[in-house]
Design a protein around this motif. Sequence first.
Motif, PDB file in Angstrom:
ATOM      1  N   GLY A 102       0.686  -1.147  -0.160  1.00 38.83           N
ATOM      2  CA  GLY A 102      -0.016  -0.021   0.137  1.00 38.83           C
ATOM      3  C   GLY A 102       0.827   1.306   0.187  1.00 38.83           C
ATOM      4  N   THR A 108      -1.600   8.993   6.889  1.00 34.84           N
ATOM      5  CA  THR A 108      -2.093   7.641   6.985  1.00 34.84           C
ATOM      6  C   THR A 108      -1.614   6.685   6.118  1.00 34.84           C
ATOM      7  OG1 THR A 108      -3.892   8.473   8.297  1.00 34.84           O
ATOM      8  CG2 THR A 108      -4.147   6.344   7.367  1.00 34.84           C
ATOM      9  N   THR A 110      -2.188   2.994   4.420  1.00 32.56           N
ATOM     10  CA  THR A 110      -3.019   1.831   4.364  1.00 32.56           C
ATOM     11  C   THR A 110      -2.381   0.776   3.514  1.00 32.56           C
ATOM     12  OG1 THR A 110      -4.995   3.542   4.451  1.00 32.56           O
ATOM     13  CG2 THR A 110      -5.374   1.188   4.198  1.00 32.56           C
ATOM     14  N   PHE A 112      -2.798  -3.738   2.365  1.00 30.25           N
ATOM     15  CA  PHE A 112      -3.579  -4.786   2.235  1.00 30.25           C
ATOM     16  C   PHE A 112      -2.826  -6.146   1.601  1.00 30.25           C
ATOM     17  CE2 PHE A 112      -6.365  -1.025   1.625  1.00 30.25           C
ATOM     18  CZ  PHE A 112      -7.236  -1.198   2.363  1.00 30.25           C
ATOM     19  N   ARG A 125      -5.487  -5.939   6.587  1.00 33.35           N
ATOM     20  CA  ARG A 125      -5.299  -4.603   6.573  1.00 33.35           C
ATOM     21  C   ARG A 125      -4.286  -4.012   7.630  1.00 33.35           C
ATOM     22  NH1 ARG A 125     -10.527  -1.096   7.489  1.00 33.35           N
ATOM     23  NH2 ARG A 125      -9.562  -1.654   9.453  1.00 33.35           N
ATOM     24  N   ILE A 127      -3.121  -0.372   9.198  1.00 33.33           N
ATOM     25  CA  ILE A 127      -3.085   1.148   8.908  1.00 33.33           C
ATOM     26  C   ILE A 127      -2.183   1.742   9.923  1.00 33.33           C
ATOM     27  CG2 ILE A 127      -4.508   3.346   9.602  1.00 33.33           C
ATOM     28  CD1 ILE A 127      -6.964   1.465   8.921  1.00 33.33           C
ATOM     29  N   TRP A 128      -1.258   2.723   9.323  1.00 37.02           N
ATOM     30  CA  TRP A 128      -0.179   3.238  10.048  1.00 37.02           C
ATOM     31  C   TRP A 128      -0.649   4.657  10.099  1.00 37.02           C
ATOM     32  CZ3 TRP A 128       4.057   2.287  12.832  1.00 37.02           C
ATOM     33  CH2 TRP A 128       4.585   1.241  12.986  1.00 37.02           C
ATOM     34  N   ASN A 129      -0.586   5.230  11.227  1.00 35.90           N
ATOM     35  CA  ASN A 129      -0.886   6.681  11.612  1.00 35.90           C
ATOM     36  C   ASN A 129       0.156   7.293  12.071  1.00 35.90           C
ATOM     37  OD1 ASN A 129      -3.814   7.086  11.035  1.00 35.90           O
ATOM     38  ND2 ASN A 129      -4.037   5.469  12.370  1.00 35.90           N
ATOM     39  N   TRP A 138      -0.205   2.008  14.956  1.00 37.31           N
ATOM     40  CA  TRP A 138      -0.292   0.666  13.775  1.00 37.31           C
ATOM     41  C   TRP A 138      -1.738  -0.017  14.360  1.00 37.31           C
ATOM     42  CZ3 TRP A 138      -0.260  -4.434  14.812  1.00 37.31           C
ATOM     43  CH2 TRP A 138      -0.249  -5.247  13.557  1.00 37.31           C
ATOM     44  N   GLN A 140      -3.747  -3.788  12.931  1.00 39.76           N
ATOM     45  CA  GLN A 140      -4.052  -4.531  11.979  1.00 39.76           C
ATOM     46  C   GLN A 140      -5.539  -4.969  11.930  1.00 39.76           C
ATOM     47  OE1 GLN A 140      -1.621  -8.348  11.304  1.00 39.76           O
ATOM     48  NE2 GLN A 140      -2.940  -9.001  12.895  1.00 39.76           N
ATOM     49  N   TRP A 150     -14.595  -5.465   8.650  1.00 42.87           N
ATOM     50  CA  TRP A 150     -12.973  -5.684   9.041  1.00 42.87           C
ATOM     51  C   TRP A 150     -13.094  -5.711  10.680  1.00 42.87           C
ATOM     52  CZ3 TRP A 150      -9.137  -6.304   5.948  1.00 42.87           C
ATOM     53  CH2 TRP A 150      -9.347  -5.869   4.903  1.00 42.87           C
ATOM     54  N   THR A 152     -10.698  -5.270  13.492  1.00 43.68           N
ATOM     55  CA  THR A 152      -9.230  -4.958  14.191  1.00 43.68           C
ATOM     56  C   THR A 152      -8.853  -5.915  15.319  1.00 43.68           C
ATOM     57  OG1 THR A 152      -9.707  -2.583  13.837  1.00 43.68           O
ATOM     58  CG2 THR A 152      -8.025  -3.051  15.284  1.00 43.68           C
TER      59      THR A 152
END
Length: 163
Positions: A102, A108, A110, A112, A125, A127-129, A138, A140, A150, A152
């Motif tokens: 990604g 942010t 994202t 996959f 998925r 997601i890094w913020n 982070w 998952q 989804w 988490t």
Amino acid sequence: MSANSLAAAPTDFDFIIGDWQVSHRRLNARLVGCTDWTAFKGLSSTRPLLGGLGNVEDNVLWFPDAEVRAAAFRSYDPERRTWAIWWLDGRFPHEIGVPVIGKFDGSTGTFFASDTLDGKPIKVRFIWNTNPGGNPSWEQAFSGDDGASWETNWVMEFQRNKS
């Protein structure tokens, strides 16, 4: 050979370079309706490689029942402008995880992948913020319905080491 970054190296993951204390929360069971979480601490240290086109994250995770070592490897594809992230768990030293792929949009990122869980196909998925001015995080999530919903299942908050 110079270890300096290449002029075209992306800066997306520069926020995580360095040494960190990590607060983890992990869902006890995945994609079965579980709502119980386990919290634990860890350490993380990230260094650039490939002239800035990649990095490696070395981790210590203090699970309640054992200390685990793990590593994340990230590499950037300049043509596609995407990152790939692989996970290597010290408990399974001959297996490297399916890469999530990604990119970042602002602060942010994202990512996959298609994988399996208990023999069933799932979507993964990350997601890094970067959380400018705060602590990076982070998470998952897994999907058992091809991304329609989804769950988490793991959250990490990073706090930079003061030393």
